[in-house]
Enzyme design. Structure first.
Site, PDB file in Angstrom:
ATOM      1  N   CYS A 136      57.607  62.559  99.038  1.00 44.32           N
ATOM      2  CA  CYS A 136      57.652  63.631 100.044  1.00 44.32           C
ATOM      3  C   CYS A 136      57.245  64.967  99.434  1.00 44.32           C
ATOM      4  CB  CYS A 136      59.055  63.704 100.639  1.00 44.32           C
ATOM      5  SG  CYS A 136      59.254  65.044 101.821  1.00 44.32           S
ATOM      6  N   CYS A 139      59.343  67.916 100.561  1.00 44.65           N
ATOM      7  CA  CYS A 139      60.655  67.998  99.909  1.00 44.65           C
ATOM      8  C   CYS A 139      60.527  68.445  98.447  1.00 44.65           C
ATOM      9  CB  CYS A 139      61.366  66.645  99.922  1.00 44.65           C
ATOM     10  SG  CYS A 139      61.198  65.720 101.435  1.00 44.65           S
ATOM     11  N   ASP A 140      59.586  67.862  97.725  1.00 48.88           N
ATOM     12  CA  ASP A 140      59.572  68.015  96.269  1.00 48.88           C
ATOM     13  C   ASP A 140      58.405  68.838  95.711  1.00 48.88           C
ATOM     14  OD1 ASP A 140      61.804  66.377  96.235  1.00 48.88           O
ATOM     15  OD2 ASP A 140      60.619  64.556  96.020  1.00 48.88           O
TER      16      ASP A 140
END
Ligand code: NAP
Length: 312
Positions: A136, A139-140
């Site tokens: 992701c 997200c990261d």
């Protein structure tokens, strides 16, 4: 007499736990089947920086534990077990569990989530825990600011991830196993014309190089035409080779789309079975975000409560 619950929630991730908080506060008689990964996929990520309410970020496992504690304090009951099949019975439903037991219920919420397809390379699982491998970019990606990263895949997800990462990272390699992208033309053009993205055509990942601390320092890839290997120095590798909803066991009961996602009615959380609802990543192929799953979990519990009131 045999117990027939009002509701069973299948899944203990974001959607399932939110549904549990709502169902518990509505004083329903229900159980949550937590499945093989209590807390769901978020327990496997490190910092979560985009969940509202946590300006200093929160570890994925802690966020899920807080949701679990919140549901528990309102009286939710949990079973560490999984449903292996569901069948309609006497105006309700019977679930067969992995432990060979049975549960009977009037209403059901599917919140079974999805899992990223894996490459099947050694160490993939360990590296996913914040050691350089991610599924992701939203997200990261932030953790790889000004670094070199690789994205694997040639579909819309891979292009979207690569474009997103190109805004944060020094360079993005897009590794694709063929010589043309599967992605829509508009996405493919954006990638091809992005000066920070280099497409490594007709290559597949074959191994990770790991530093002494256990973090990725390079990705080894093989040219599928020549069989030659090359090593791409990078700090992060983002898998975008597709997702698989966890619906395999229920394909004879639910209506699924071609990819296995649960089909709901008109964008709601209602399925075509009375009293059966679905929420989170087992339904949502598009956003796959914790916040979205939480919202759907709340919707599903509210629908279940309303349905039970109208049908009991
Ligand atoms: P996808 O379309 O199935 O693409 C997966 C990609 O990964 C393909 O390019 C495939 O290669 C590659 N791949 C699969 N297994 C692999 C392996 N073992 N090793 C190396 N490469 C592998 O999945 P997706 O990109 O997640 O998209 C899923 C659906 O969501 C699609 O319908 C897509 O259009 C949609 N979507 C839309 C948007 C948007 O509109 N913004 C964004 C994301 C997703 P091949 O091409 O060779 O098969």
């Amino acid at each position: 007499m045999e117990t027939v619950h009002e509701l069973v929630i299948i899944g203990g991730g974001c959607a399932g736990l939110t549904a549990a908080i709502y169902a518990a506060r509505a004083k329903l008689d229900f159980v949550v089947l937590q499945g093989s990964l209590p807390g769901g996929l978020l327990t496997q990520t490190t910092e979560v920086e985009n969940f509202p309410g946590f300006p200093e970020s929160i570890q994925g496992a802690e966020l899920m534990d807080r949701m679990y504690q919140q549901a528990k304090q309102f009286g939710a009951r949990f079973l560490i077990d999984s449903a292996t099949s569901v069948s309609p019975e006497n105006k309700g439903y019977t679930l067969t569990l992995a432990s060979d037991q049975f549960l009977k219920t009037q209403a059901l919420i599917f919140a079974t989530g999805s899992h990223p397809k894996s490459l099947g390379l050694p160490q993939e699982k360990e590296l996913l825990g914040g050691k350089g491998l991610s599924v992701c970019a939203t997200c990261d990606g932030f953790f790889y600011r000004n670094e070199v990263v690789c994205v694997i895949g040639g579909g819309d997800s891979a292009c979207e991830e690569a474009i997103f990462l190109s805004k944060l990272c020094k360079k993005v390699y897009l590794i694709h196993r063929r010589n043309s992208l599967r992605a829509s033309k508009i996405m493919a053009d954006r990638v091809i014309n992005n000066p920070k993205i280099e497409i490594v055509w007709s290559h597949v990942p074959v191994d990770f190089s790991i530093d002494s601390q256990g973090f990725i320092e390079a990705l080894k890839v093989r040219n599928v035409s020549t069989n030659e290997n090359r090593s791409l120095a990078c700090k992060g590798v983002f898998l975008a080779i597709g997702w698989q909803p966890n619906t395999e066991h229920f394909k004879d009961f639910l209506t699924l789309d071609a990819q296995g996602y649960i089909q709901t009615l008109n964008g709601s959380v209602c399925t075509n079975h009375p009293g059966v609802f679905a929420a989170g990543d087992c339904v949502d192929a598009r956003y796959r975000q914790a916040c979205v799953a939480v919202g759907m979990g709340a919707q599903a519990a509210l629908e279940a409560e309303k349905w039970l009131m109208e049908n009991e």
